[in-house]
Design a protein around this motif. Structure first.
Motif, mmCIF file in Angstrom:
data_model
loop_
_atom_site.group_PDB
_atom_site.id
_atom_site.type_symbol
_atom_site.label_atom_id
_atom_site.label_comp_id
_atom_site.label_asym_id
_atom_site.label_seq_id
_atom_site.Cartn_x
_atom_site.Cartn_y
_atom_site.Cartn_z
ATOM 1 N N LEU A 104 0.860 -1.176 0.000
ATOM 2 C CA LEU A 104 0.000 0.000 0.000
ATOM 3 C C LEU A 104 0.899 1.228 0.000
ATOM 4 C CD1 LEU A 104 -3.020 0.855 0.162
ATOM 5 C CD2 LEU A 104 -2.681 1.103 2.630
ATOM 6 N N VAL A 105 0.755 2.062 -1.016
ATOM 7 C CA VAL A 105 1.608 3.240 -1.170
ATOM 8 C C VAL A 105 0.987 4.418 -0.433
ATOM 9 C CG1 VAL A 105 2.716 4.803 -2.809
ATOM 10 C CG2 VAL A 105 2.361 2.405 -3.423
ATOM 11 N N GLY A 106 1.806 5.109 0.357
ATOM 12 C CA GLY A 106 1.361 6.309 1.047
ATOM 13 C C GLY A 106 2.294 7.472 0.756
ATOM 14 N N TYR A 107 1.728 8.654 0.500
ATOM 15 C CA TYR A 107 2.508 9.851 0.169
ATOM 16 C C TYR A 107 2.370 10.908 1.257
ATOM 17 C CZ TYR A 107 3.883 8.941 -4.684
ATOM 18 O OH TYR A 107 4.475 8.447 -5.815
ATOM 19 N N LYS A 108 3.422 11.704 1.389
ATOM 20 C CA LYS A 108 3.368 12.905 2.214
ATOM 21 C C LYS A 108 3.929 14.058 1.390
ATOM 22 C CE LYS A 108 4.249 14.601 6.881
ATOM 23 N NZ LYS A 108 4.772 14.241 8.225
ATOM 24 N N ILE A 109 3.087 15.051 1.089
ATOM 25 C CA ILE A 109 3.491 16.200 0.282
ATOM 26 C C ILE A 109 4.213 17.201 1.182
ATOM 27 C CG2 ILE A 109 2.714 17.978 -1.319
ATOM 28 C CD1 ILE A 109 2.178 15.080 -2.236
ATOM 29 N N LEU A 110 5.372 17.691 0.723
ATOM 30 C CA LEU A 110 6.219 18.539 1.566
ATOM 31 C C LEU A 110 6.408 19.952 1.033
ATOM 32 C CD1 LEU A 110 9.101 15.970 2.250
ATOM 33 C CD2 LEU A 110 7.113 16.428 3.696
ATOM 34 N N ASN A 111 6.054 20.201 -0.224
ATOM 35 C CA ASN A 111 6.427 21.470 -0.856
ATOM 36 C C ASN A 111 5.410 22.586 -0.670
ATOM 37 O OD1 ASN A 111 4.380 20.632 -2.522
ATOM 38 N ND2 ASN A 111 5.653 20.345 -4.348
ATOM 39 N N GLY A 112 4.363 22.331 0.094
ATOM 40 C CA GLY A 112 3.377 23.375 0.348
ATOM 41 C C GLY A 112 2.343 23.548 -0.742
ATOM 42 N N VAL A 113 2.491 22.828 -1.859
ATOM 43 C CA VAL A 113 1.508 22.923 -2.939
ATOM 44 C C VAL A 113 0.192 22.308 -2.469
ATOM 45 C CG1 VAL A 113 0.914 22.111 -5.258
ATOM 46 C CG2 VAL A 113 3.225 22.926 -4.771
ATOM 47 N N GLN A 114 -0.901 22.984 -2.742
ATOM 48 C CA GLN A 114 -2.208 22.502 -2.289
ATOM 49 C C GLN A 114 -3.145 22.167 -3.439
ATOM 50 O OE1 GLN A 114 -3.471 25.716 0.274
ATOM 51 N NE2 GLN A 114 -2.339 24.897 2.015
ATOM 52 N N GLU A 115 -2.700 22.412 -4.682
ATOM 53 C CA GLU A 115 -3.579 22.190 -5.825
ATOM 54 C C GLU A 115 -2.768 21.649 -6.995
ATOM 55 O OE1 GLU A 115 -6.990 24.986 -7.402
ATOM 56 O OE2 GLU A 115 -5.118 25.519 -8.419
#
Length: 488
Positions: free
Chosen positions: A315-326
């Motif tokens: 199961l792949v899980g991501y965590k976005i770090l760059n502050g992009v919201q869209e």
């Protein structure tokens, strides 16, 4: 899968080009990168030349045997002769430059074997480059019940990699898994050091006050993208339960931000819930369920884990770090609701763009992962006759006899995306999920197609409600495909 190629030549320099050509072609069959092929050919040529000119007494004829092994993780070449004995250790300890020391610089490993009455052999090994599909599938299960607060800073220090840590990291891998660890790169201290120096890996270690390395966690950079996978997580068995794994994961995430990565992701083994729970606890959003990517050679000692002799899922899980919201993507009508949920899982909003029916340029290819015996059709855009391009790449992967075939469709660039999905579904592909910031920072819808009866589809452990739903949808699609029903 491993293959052996053998060649026996006389100690005659006229046969050197024959051996060299065979080694070069074997390296290509082993899918060694072109830059590395030159190194392996040069190293092997020098070993063959040494055997031809120095193995046997002057004027004596004798055989030189080449044994080439194509391995899932690289290529191994042995050069054997029945000539004069040789003191390898004394030679390597000398201050002499060139020769075997130069050969050693070309490869990942150089070994000498004194075979007594059976002669002697030199063996060189060159590994594949890092491949994000081939990371460790062992669980970091002690994350499940650890608390970072339980770590005692006075006794354990978590820090970044330093030159000199590499041997301790390799031994730590060995102490946990002997030689069963799937990512064989980490048995080579030299490669660990080089990959850290190049920034391809960012290792984090836990060190005792006495200087003993008792833990390792790493960021493994993804080629052609500003993201990394978390993994290669091990703790010395004598130091488990102290919060070391969680403390290292905290530092891994901090390091990822310092590296200004757009995102990090982890692949949680689906034979138990531990890694899934840990990823959710640390803020990862679930995005894809990949069937059959774990080789059936992986086994777990945990009695509570699901035991299967088939290839398991992650199961792949991501965590976005760059502050992009869209993210601006082309939403297909099929899977629209699922894709929206996945973007919400990772904290991203969707700005929908229109999927144009206009004819564009076909940009379709495939990637092969020898580590996982899987292949991926990559569809960045389609134009006229795209059906032929997809079928052509699909049949190329069939000929490679891979166990799993994935299809990655560029959600940000691909026109006629509904037609592409329809064609792939006709070929038997089912849903997998979404992968973010891949191949030039693009988002991809991933579909999947089992190409073997050794793919586990039912004995899969899910922790979250979303995982259960995703698994149910995949099973329904597989059943519909098996029954020949079409899906609207």
């Amino acid at each position: 899968m491993e293959h052996n190629i053998t060649l026996t030549i006389p100690n005659d320099p006229r046969y050197t080009p024959l051996a060299e050509k065979m080694i070069e072609e074997a390296a290509r069959l082993a899918e060694i990168e072109e830059n590395d092929i030159a190194d392996i050919v040069q190293a092997a040529r020098e070993l063959v030349d040494n055997a031809i000119h120095h193995a046997y007494p002057r004027g004596m004829q004798g055989p030189i045997d080449l044994d080439i092994q194509l391995k899932p993780h690289g290529i191994q070449i042995s050069v054997h002769d029945m000539g004069l004995p040789f003191d390898f250790d004394r030679y390597m300890a000398s201050e002499r430059e060139g020769g075997l020391k130069r050969i050693e610089s070309y490869v990942d490993e150089l070994r000498f074997s004194n075979l007594g009455q059976k002669g002697k052999s030199f063996t060189i090994f060159k590994s594949h480059p890092l491949n994000f599909e081939g990371v460790d599938y062992r669980p970091y299960s002690d994350l499940a019940d650890e608390s970072p607060a339980s770590l005692k800073p006075a006794s354990i220090q978590v820090r970044d990699f330093r030159e000199g840590d590499e041997e301790a990291i390799s031994r730590l891998i060995y102490n946990n898994y002997t030689y069963s660890y799937y990512k064989s790169l980490f048995y080579y201290p030299k490669k660990i050091r080089e990959r850290n120096e190049k920034g391809e890996i960012a290792s984090i270690v836990a060190e005792t006050r006495e200087g003993k390395i008792v833990g390792h966690f790493a960021l493994v950079k993804v080629t052609d993208a500003n993201i990394a996978e978390i993994g290669v997580a091990v703790v010395d068995p004598d130091y488990k339960g102290m919060g070391i794994m969680n403390a290292m994961l905290d530092r891994v995430q901090q390091k990822a931000k310092e590296m200004k990565l757009d995102a990090i992701f982890g692949e949680a083994l689906m034979m138990h819930p531990f890694s899934q729970r840990a990823n959710l606890r640390h803020g990862f959003g679930e995005s894809a369920l990949l069937l059959g990517i774990v080789p059936n050679s992986v086994s777990l000692t945990d009695p509570n884990a699901v035991q299967t002799d088939k290839r398991a899922a992650v199961l792949v899980g991501y965590k976005i770090l760059n502050g992009v919201q869209e993210r601006a993507i082309r939403l297909p009508s099929h899977y629209e609701a699922l894709i929206r949920r996945i973007y919400a899982n990772v904290g991203l909003e969707i700005r929908q763009t229109i999927s144009s029916p206009e004819v564009g340029e076909n940009r379709i290819g495939y990637e092969l992962s020898p580590y996982t015996q899987s292949g991926t059709i990559v569809i960045d855009n389609v134009g006229e006759a795209f059906h032929h391009g997809i079928h052509q790449n699909l049949h190329r992967l069939y000929k490679k006899h891979v166990d799993m075939i994935y299809a990655d469709i560029n959600l940000m660039q691909c026109h006629r995306i509904d037609e592409v999905i329809g064609l792939l579904r006709e070929e038997g592909f089912v849903f997998s999920g979404v992968l973010f910031y891949r191949r030039g920072q693009e988002d991809y819808l991933r579909l999947q197609l089992p190409n073997s009866d050794q793919i586990e589809t039912r004995e899969i452990v899910c922790h979250s409600d979303f995982c259960h739903e995703l698994h149910r949808i995949i099973l329904e699609e597989l059943n519909e495909e098996a029954s020949g029903d079409s899906v609207a």
